[in-house]
Design an enzyme around this catalytic site. Structure first.
Site, PDB file in Angstrom:
ATOM      1  N   PHE A 238       0.811  -1.223   0.000  1.00 22.12           N
ATOM      2  CA  PHE A 238       0.000   0.000   0.000  1.00 22.12           C
ATOM      3  C   PHE A 238       0.844   1.273   0.000  1.00 22.12           C
ATOM      4  O   PHE A 238       0.350   2.339   0.349  1.00 22.12           O
ATOM      5  CB  PHE A 238      -0.957   0.023   1.198  1.00 22.12           C
ATOM      6  CG  PHE A 238      -1.717  -1.240   1.398  1.00 22.12           C
ATOM      7  CD1 PHE A 238      -2.532  -1.748   0.401  1.00 22.12           C
ATOM      8  CD2 PHE A 238      -1.629  -1.943   2.590  1.00 22.12           C
ATOM      9  CE1 PHE A 238      -3.240  -2.926   0.589  1.00 22.12           C
ATOM     10  CE2 PHE A 238      -2.330  -3.120   2.784  1.00 22.12           C
ATOM     11  CZ  PHE A 238      -3.142  -3.615   1.780  1.00 22.12           C
ATOM     12  N   GLY A 464       0.350  -7.523  -4.790  1.00 19.27           N
ATOM     13  CA  GLY A 464      -0.981  -8.087  -4.583  1.00 19.27           C
ATOM     14  C   GLY A 464      -1.980  -7.870  -5.691  1.00 19.27           C
ATOM     15  O   GLY A 464      -2.985  -8.591  -5.763  1.00 19.27           O
ATOM     16  N   LYS A 626     -11.289  -9.582 -13.309  1.00 22.06           N
ATOM     17  CA  LYS A 626     -11.392 -10.280 -12.018  1.00 22.06           C
ATOM     18  C   LYS A 626     -10.439  -9.651 -10.997  1.00 22.06           C
ATOM     19  O   LYS A 626     -10.852  -9.280  -9.891  1.00 22.06           O
ATOM     20  CB  LYS A 626     -11.080 -11.767 -12.183  1.00 22.06           C
ATOM     21  CG  LYS A 626     -11.077 -12.536 -10.856  1.00 22.06           C
ATOM     22  CD  LYS A 626     -10.752 -14.012 -11.039  1.00 22.06           C
ATOM     23  CE  LYS A 626     -11.924 -14.760 -11.627  1.00 22.06           C
ATOM     24  NZ  LYS A 626     -11.699 -16.237 -11.610  1.00 22.06           N
ATOM     25  N   THR A 627      -9.162  -9.541 -11.341  1.00 20.95           N
ATOM     26  CA  THR A 627      -8.205  -8.953 -10.400  1.00 20.95           C
ATOM     27  C   THR A 627      -8.450  -7.454 -10.243  1.00 20.95           C
ATOM     28  O   THR A 627      -8.240  -6.900  -9.168  1.00 20.95           O
ATOM     29  CB  THR A 627      -6.763  -9.216 -10.854  1.00 20.95           C
ATOM     30  OG1 THR A 627      -6.592  -8.746 -12.198  1.00 20.95           O
ATOM     31  CG2 THR A 627      -6.439 -10.699 -10.800  1.00 20.95           C
ATOM     32  N   GLY A 697      -5.338   0.595  -9.188  1.00 21.56           N
ATOM     33  CA  GLY A 697      -4.894   0.375  -7.812  1.00 21.56           C
ATOM     34  C   GLY A 697      -5.350   1.439  -6.840  1.00 21.56           C
ATOM     35  O   GLY A 697      -5.743   1.152  -5.706  1.00 21.56           O
ATOM     36  N   GLU A 698      -5.313   2.712  -7.266  1.00 23.32           N
ATOM     37  CA  GLU A 698      -5.641   3.823  -6.358  1.00 23.32           C
ATOM     38  C   GLU A 698      -7.111   4.227  -6.398  1.00 23.32           C
ATOM     39  O   GLU A 698      -7.697   4.575  -5.376  1.00 23.32           O
ATOM     40  CB  GLU A 698      -4.781   5.037  -6.724  1.00 23.32           C
ATOM     41  CG  GLU A 698      -3.568   5.245  -5.857  1.00 23.32           C
ATOM     42  CD  GLU A 698      -2.481   4.220  -6.128  1.00 23.32           C
ATOM     43  OE1 GLU A 698      -1.656   3.966  -5.247  1.00 23.32           O
ATOM     44  OE2 GLU A 698      -2.454   3.663  -7.234  1.00 23.32           O
TER      45      GLU A 698
END
Length: 734
Positions: A238, A464, A626-627, A697-698
């Site tokens: 993170f 991740g 999906k991810t 991601g963000e």
């Protein structure tokens, strides 16, 4: 490019290794004669170390050494000459550099022993004699000492003060966020394996193995050829792994001095002794017409930083790009305190700044009697006014429309406290999210072995989000082969150069390099096929790679299988350096979202539960839905925690975080989370990069906290401007 691979919900290629325990993390690698280190941290916030008494620890059988500032090896940092890729402006912290104590929790000694249990017990026996000084850790008490941050801010537009003063509707608002700590599942750890000749093989918890390698080489005066850093698997980060944390140089110094392999793994409590999302106070002034059209906006933020570095993040610029406003002024200042330097944390700056902006826009909606969605559409911006550029693509209107429809926003009752079920007040709130769509220079190598396996490599890592899976899909799509025959190598400092994994730019950066490397390999394959004396081609200028063969145009009869080609020609490889295209220079690029939230508030107890969330995302081409959905789910959960639970409780008399564990530092658990629906809005972008992908991601966390706070206001009529919205704040609120 064969589009059948990109955009498909491919299972994680490393999923089996993770769920079966085959995946090893930084603190899980064995080594002969491995020593374990336990860090002794400072108990004061400012002062000096008079003496360190390690005699009781050293008297224990199995304790080998205690490393301190008095016996450490020479560091290049002695002349302040080193830095790392994500360093803030100033003089970077150097563990065990001298006797000065700069913050509570600072590492002061490292105890080395034969087992982790013995090392930790021995560390508890180390006695430190301090000469304490007066300290200051309270941002609120030191706001007057703030100085301008070394950040590039957009120039003021028009005359914001005059525009606000002449506006029909005027608001002056203040918001505050607490310190937040990253707390990934895997605590920070480094296993430094000492090799013959003094070379180091390092398994590190990092978001950039090459950054950790460069840092160690700079700090310890080592040649890069002597240090190899691996981070094949990372259990979440993170942002906490963007900068090398102190366990890395401590473990390396001990290994080099003792000529033995050393592991240093931080405890959960010690995860609160380095970077974090900084406490921030934000003030906004808005002026608008009676119907809610922005006429002037001023956004000022003051964040905390350490005394030795000025940590900056993009807190206020979002207010200059998200909505159209011709009169605007932005200001960002920092207050130095006796704390460690903050660190980028998921959606750094945006998660903070958008909480204030999107809460303020909701307050403007109520002040003007305008529906919150309509208010945002009224102030919609077709361009990024900060840069004066149009967007490469922007489907935010579709996010509002699809998100509102899925949520049922049209059924919303306009007045606060007007929706309830029994003792539960129901509130609906929404907010906008935005994050810059970036691309960094990156390199990748692609090679085909004689058995037809495609090996693709880059020194990125996977904290991740499913990086290895996305890169597998991009490579398979580019060469038209089965993803099962693709292997993506990552997490190794010896591989082709890659940027840190952060900022939602890994797919656009490393993915672009993977694509270009595979295209270069495809050209080599076609050239090799042309050279075969018995090649079945009538027009070799039309060759292309498709479905595991080199084929002439669309004629599958005029083709040669890749395995046959490689068996006759030998393996082939290509390595490329990719960088952002020139076309990006003429446009602004951003990911956008619209978040809709339902909360249920117990009127008597003040408890808040988020029962429903709809998050509509426009992120260009989604490589793996999906991810990508998992990334948005994680961001939404974190945004809920940010709004309702997450807060570092600092005792300013001691200058330290008191809830430095996962029992007292509250995070959402499954029981706290209701239904979350993720919508990926179709968005084509031919300018952002060749993949058309912007990253997710963000964006999942941005705007969520504001949407929750806005829903709480709708449910209760109480506006809470300080996060988290805890029981006491809600019961005592306006």
């Amino acid at each position: 490019m064969n589009s059948s691979r990109i955009g498909q919900p491919l299972d994680r290629v490393d999923g089996v290794a993770k769920v079966t325990g085959q995946a090893r993390y930084a603190a899980e690698y064995p080594a002969d004669g491995l020593l374990h280190g336990s860090v002794v941290c400072s108990a004061i916030a400012r002062g000096r170390v008079r003496a360190i008494d390690a005699s009781a620890a050293l008297a224990l059988p199995g304790v080998v050494w205690v490393l301190t500032h008095e016996n450490r090896p020479v560091m290049a940092g002695d002349d302040e000459s080193y830095e790392d890729e994500d360093a803030a402006d100033g003089s970077p912290f150097r563990p065990l550099f001298d006797a000065r104590v700069r913050y509570s929790g600072q590492p002061l000694a490292l105890v080395l022993a034969d087992s982790p249990e013995l090392a930790r017990h021995a560390a508890s026996l180390v006695r430190v004699d301090y000469q304490p000084d007066e300290h200051e850790t309270d941002l609120r008490a030191a706001l007057q000492r703030a100085h301008d941050a070394p950040a590039e801010l957009p120039e003021p537009r028009g005359d914001a003060d005059a525009a606000i003063a002449g506006a029909e509707v005027q608001l002056a608002l203040e918001y505050e966020l607490a310190n937040e700590y990253h707390n990934p599942m895997e605590p920070h750890a480094s296993t430094v394996i000492y090799q013959p000749g003094g070379d180091l093989l390092v398994h590190d918890k990092t978001q950039g193995p090459q950054n950790s390698q460069q840092y160690l080489c700079n700090v310890l005066n080592l040649e890069p050829s002597r240090v190899r850093v691996l981070s094949a698997f990372v259990g979440g980060a993170f942002g906490s792994g963007l900068r090398p944390q102190y366990q890395l140089p401590l473990a390396a110094m001990a290994a080099l001095t003792l000529r033995r392999s050393v592991r240093v793994a931080l405890t959960r409590q010690q995860m609160f002794t380095f970077g974090y999302r900084p406490r921030t106070v934000q003030r906004l002034r808005l002026g608008a017409s009676a119907e809610g059209k922005l006429q002037g906006l001023i956004h000022e933020a003051i964040g905390q930083t350490s005394r030795f570095e000025d940590f900056t993040e993009q807190v206020v610029p979002w207010s200059g790009m998200l909505y159209h406003c011709d009169h605007l002024r932005l200001d960002y200042r920092l207050t130095p305190l006796d704390v460690y330097t903050p660190l980028d944390m998921r959606a750094p700056g945006a998660a903070t700044g958008l909480f204030a902006l999107e809460s303020a826009m909701d307050e403007l909606a109520w002040a003007t009697g305008t529906d919150p969605v309509q208010l945002r559409l009224l102030n919609y911006s077709e361009t990024d006014q900060n840069q004066g550029k149009p967007y490469s693509s922007k489907e935010l209107r579709a996010c509002y429309r699809q998100g509102a429809e899925a949520f049922g926003w049209s059924r919303r009752s306009a007045q606060p406290r007007s929706m309830r079920e029994g003792e539960q007040l129901i509130g609906w709130g929404m907010a906008t999210g935005v994050w810059e769509a970036m691309q960094k220079p990156a390199s990748a190598r692609a090679s085909l072995s004689a058995d037809g396996r495609l090996i693709v490599a880059s020194a990125t890592c996977d904290i991740g989000p499913g990086t290895a899976t996305a890169m597998t899909q991009i490579a398979a799509d580019t060469l038209g082969i089965d993803p099962a025959r693709v292997h993506f190598k990552l997490g190794d400092s010896t591989l082709p150069t890659a940027p840190l994994q952060g900022g939602s730019f890994t797919v656009s950066s490393v993915g672009s390099a993977v694509r270009e490397a595979c295209l270069a390999l495809a050209r080599r394959l076609c050239e090799a096929a042309r050279q075969l004396p018995d090649a079945p081609f009538s027009d070799a200028s039309q060759l292309r790679c498709i479905d595991g063969r080199v084929q002439q145009g669309d004629d599958s009869q005029r083709a040669i299988d890749l395995q046959e080609l490689l068996a006759r020609h030998g393996s082939l490889a290509a390595e490329v350096d990719a960088k952002p295209g020139k076309q990006r220079e003429q446009v602004a690029s951003a990911t956008h979202s619209a978040v809709f939230v339902e909360v249920r508030v117990d009127e008597a107890l003040g408890t808040v539960r988020v029962s429903r969330v709809v998050s509509a995302i426009a992120a260009g081409r989604v490589v793996n839905p999906k991810t990508a959905r998992s990334q948005i789910l994680g961001g939404v959960v974190w945004g809920i925690g940010m709004a309702l639970q997450e807060e570092a409780l600092i005792d300013h008399r001691l200058g330290r975080c008191m809830n430095h564990n996962l029992a007292d530092y509250h995070l959402p658990v499954h029981a706290d989370i209701g239904d979350i629906e993720v919508i990926f809005v179709e968005e084509e972008d031919a300018l952002v990069n060749a993949l058309g992908s912007k990253g997710v991601g963000e964006i999942g966390i941005v705007g969520v906290a504001a949407a929750v706070a806005n829903a709480v206001y709708h449910a209760t009529g109480k506006r809470i401007r300080q996060l988290p919205i805890t029981l006491d704040r809600l019961l005592q609120g306006e």
